[in-house]
Design an enzyme around this catalytic site. Structure first.
Site, short mmCIF file in Angstrom:
data_model
loop_
_atom_site.label_atom_id
_atom_site.label_comp_id
_atom_site.label_asym_id
_atom_site.label_seq_id
_atom_site.Cartn_x
_atom_site.Cartn_y
_atom_site.Cartn_z
N LYS A 1 0.95 -1.03 0.11
CA LYS A 1 -0.06 -0.18 -0.18
C LYS A 1 1.04 1.20 -0.02
O LYS A 1 2.01 1.14 0.34
CB LYS A 1 -0.86 0.21 1.28
CG LYS A 1 -2.11 0.90 1.13
CD LYS A 1 -3.20 0.13 0.18
CE LYS A 1 -4.57 0.72 0.08
NZ LYS A 1 -5.56 0.13 -0.53
P1 NAD Z 1 -13.18 7.50 -3.59
O1 NAD Z 1 -12.30 8.68 -3.38
O2 NAD Z 1 -13.61 7.45 -4.97
O3 NAD Z 1 -14.41 7.98 -2.82
C1 NAD Z 1 -14.76 8.07 -1.42
C2 NAD Z 1 -16.13 8.47 -0.99
O4 NAD Z 1 -16.36 8.44 0.32
C3 NAD Z 1 -16.60 10.02 -1.57
O5 NAD Z 1 -17.93 9.69 -2.08
C4 NAD Z 1 -16.21 10.82 -0.20
O6 NAD Z 1 -17.18 12.02 -0.22
C5 NAD Z 1 -16.77 9.88 0.82
N1 NAD Z 1 -16.32 10.03 2.15
C6 NAD Z 1 -14.99 10.47 2.32
N2 NAD Z 1 -14.77 10.71 3.64
C7 NAD Z 1 -15.98 10.42 4.21
C8 NAD Z 1 -16.42 10.58 5.55
N3 NAD Z 1 -15.72 10.78 6.61
N4 NAD Z 1 -17.85 10.12 5.68
C9 NAD Z 1 -18.65 9.92 4.66
N5 NAD Z 1 -18.23 9.77 3.39
C10 NAD Z 1 -16.73 10.12 3.31
O7 NAD Z 1 -12.59 6.20 -2.79
P2 NAD Z 1 -13.04 4.84 -3.17
O8 NAD Z 1 -11.94 4.25 -4.44
O9 NAD Z 1 -14.65 4.91 -3.63
O10 NAD Z 1 -12.69 4.09 -1.96
C11 NAD Z 1 -13.66 3.93 -0.83
C12 NAD Z 1 -13.21 2.81 0.19
O11 NAD Z 1 -12.98 1.65 -0.56
C13 NAD Z 1 -11.61 2.90 0.54
O12 NAD Z 1 -11.84 2.57 2.02
C14 NAD Z 1 -10.98 2.35 -0.23
O13 NAD Z 1 -9.58 1.98 0.50
C15 NAD Z 1 -11.83 0.92 -0.76
N6 NAD Z 1 -11.78 0.13 -1.70
C16 NAD Z 1 -11.33 0.85 -2.85
C17 NAD Z 1 -11.42 -0.02 -4.09
C18 NAD Z 1 -11.44 0.62 -5.50
O14 NAD Z 1 -11.40 -0.17 -6.36
N7 NAD Z 1 -11.46 1.82 -5.55
C19 NAD Z 1 -11.06 -1.32 -3.87
C20 NAD Z 1 -11.11 -1.77 -2.54
C21 NAD Z 1 -11.48 -1.06 -1.42
#
Ligand code: NAD
Length: 425
Positions: free
Chosen positions: A113
């Site tokens: 990471k």
């Molecule tokens: P992103 O940046 O595209 O979206 C994050 C979302 O969460 C946004 O809508 C933002 O407004 C919201 N957010 C941020 N802080 C917040 C808070 N305190 N309370 C409520 N909402 C909040 O990120 P993502 O890629 O969608 O990732 C989201 C989660 O999923 C993370 O934990 C990431 O590690 C995990 N994840 C992502 C992927 C991927 O393929 N993108 C894969 C596995 C896990």
């Protein structure tokens, strides 16, 4: 190493370690075991100080990290996060979870990471590009298709991956598409990668419903987070017939018993660039955290970590917790989740769709031969359905929670390879 105590419940590394400990102990691995000691620590960690000239001409230095947790089963794999509150402990925790996640879905990667402490919302495109290029230049020897393959995470996207690929390729003097995944499709990305994590969550929800004989149309879902994972999950679950009753992003949450017209919300947020909680006739407004505790059947946190804790877990009304985010619930909430009889699809299984299609992207880049989207989606479904059955079957067979089962299965898979390879010590 972090020690788990009620005082550091929110330390994600302590939480990750606590879960590792529970599973390792059940597997009969303990501190006297070399394999246990080896797996407990990361391989390598690096901190980079990234000098960047801002648009106003001032030089700023940003702090970045990369942690390789394991390369026992293959090259390290894991996202890069851009956020103001990134810490080395968080990156360490997420790196170890990538090792277990790749093992749960049985793909040939270890875990890594990365993160940079910065606020992408406050940086210009040029500033983000310069941070990305310098971070990559500093890590050229750490990255590589056979060494460590980054991907997007919070605050990073396809464009950031394109800059990483280009910078790495410039240093290596040849185009190396396989150094990152989550790239644009036009430059070695994979069809289906953008939606893969959300699609994986749909598959996890479908498998859970099938297990309990429930119907999609009668299943209410509350989703926290409306970025890549949350918005795609909302779109696909809605298309499949689920009723999306709760939505939230960083600006706040909305609860609507009647269910949202998700395409309209997507248009509101992504085409009209309006704040999610202002969605017209959107229902009851509340905090982004409260959305998790509203009446629903599936609670799907897809934003950030530490949202469900020992202090609020009892407020959950859902019977199913499907973890889209990494570490949305703390290790301290695990026992209570069990006691409450909530069916948990743990993050290292539920959100593994992204890394699975990243694996497909890496395979396609190395072959120079690209697959149609339906081939990607079919292969994803095949892997995730099998992994779901593996984990749930393991939990039932060994009388442990789904989360502990996922960790046990993963640790066992890494340990088997580690024993075969032997430890070069
Ligand atoms: P992103 O940046 O595209 O979206 C994050 C979302 O969460 C946004 O809508 C933002 O407004 C919201 N957010 C941020 N802080 C917040 C808070 N305190 N309370 C409520 N909402 C909040 O990120 P993502 O890629 O969608 O990732 C989201 C989660 O999923 C993370 O934990 C990431 O590690 C995990 N994840 C992502 C992927 C991927 O393929 N993108 C894969 C596995 C896990």
């Amino acid at each position: 190493m972090a020690t788990f105590s009620p005082h550091n419940e929110l330390n994600v590394y302590a939480s990750a370690e606590a879960r590792f400990e529970v599973a390792a102990k059940k597997l009969g691995l303990g501190p006297d075991d070399g394999v246990y000691r080896f797996m407990r620590y990361p391989d390598k960690e690096i901190t980079v100080y990234i000098p960047v000239t801002l648009d106003n001409g001032q030089l700023e230095v940003f702090i970045g990290y990369r942690v390789h947790h394991s390369r026992v089963r293959g090259p390290c794999k894991g996202g890069i996060r851009y956020a103001p509150n990134v810490t080395l402990d968080e990156v360490r925790a997420l790196a170890s979870e990538m090792t277990w996640k790749c093992a749960v879905v049985n793909i040939p990667f270890g875990g890594a990471k990365g993160g940079v402490i910065c606020d992408p919302a406050k940086l210009s495109r040029g500033e983000l590009e310069r941070i990305t290029r310098r971070y990559t230049a500093e890590l050229t020897d750490w990255f590589g298709p056979e060494i460590d393959v980054p991907a997007p995470d919070l605050g990073t996207n396809e464009q950031v991956m394109a800059w990483i690929m280009d910078t790495y390729s410039m240093h290596k003097r040849h185009t190396t598409t396989g150094v990152v995944t989550g790239k644009p499709v036009t430059m070695g990305g994979s069809y289906g990668r953008h939606d893969a994590t959300g699609r994986g969550l749909l598959i996890a929800c479908d498998k859970t419903l099938a297990k309990f004989g429930l119907k999609r149309e009668q299943t209410r879902v509350a989703i926290q987070g409306f970025g890549n994972v949350g918005s795609v999950s909302a779109k696909l679950l809605h298309q499949a017939g689920y009723k999306i009753v709760g939505l939230a992003d960083i600006n706040g949450g909305l609860y609507n018993e009647a269910g949202f017209d998700v395409p309209k919300v997507l248009d509101w947020v992504y085409q009209q660039h309006k704040p999610l909680p202002d969605f017209p006739a959107g229902g009851a407004r509340m905090s982004a955290q409260d959305i998790l505790f509203q009446p629903c059947d599936i609670c799907l946190p897809a934003a950030v970590e530490n949202q469900i804790t020992s202090a609020n877990v009892k407020k959950l009304q859902a019977r199913i917790l499907c973890e889209g985010a990494n570490g949305p619930s703390t290790a301290y909430s695990d026992e209570e989740l069990d006691r409450m009889g909530i069916f948990v699809v743990p993050d290292i299984l539920a959100n593994a769709g992204g890394v699975t299609v990243s694996y497909f992207e890496w395979v396609q880049d190395r072959q120079g031969f690209f697959w149609r989207e339906n081939v990607v989606n079919d292969r994803l479904k095949d892997i995730l359905e099998r992994s779901f059955d593996d984990v749930i079957g393991y939990a039932e067979k060994h009388g442990v929670s789904n989360r502990t089962a996922a960790y046990m299965l993963a640790i066992d898979r890494v340990a088997v390879v580690l024993k075969l390879r032997g430890i070069y010590a």
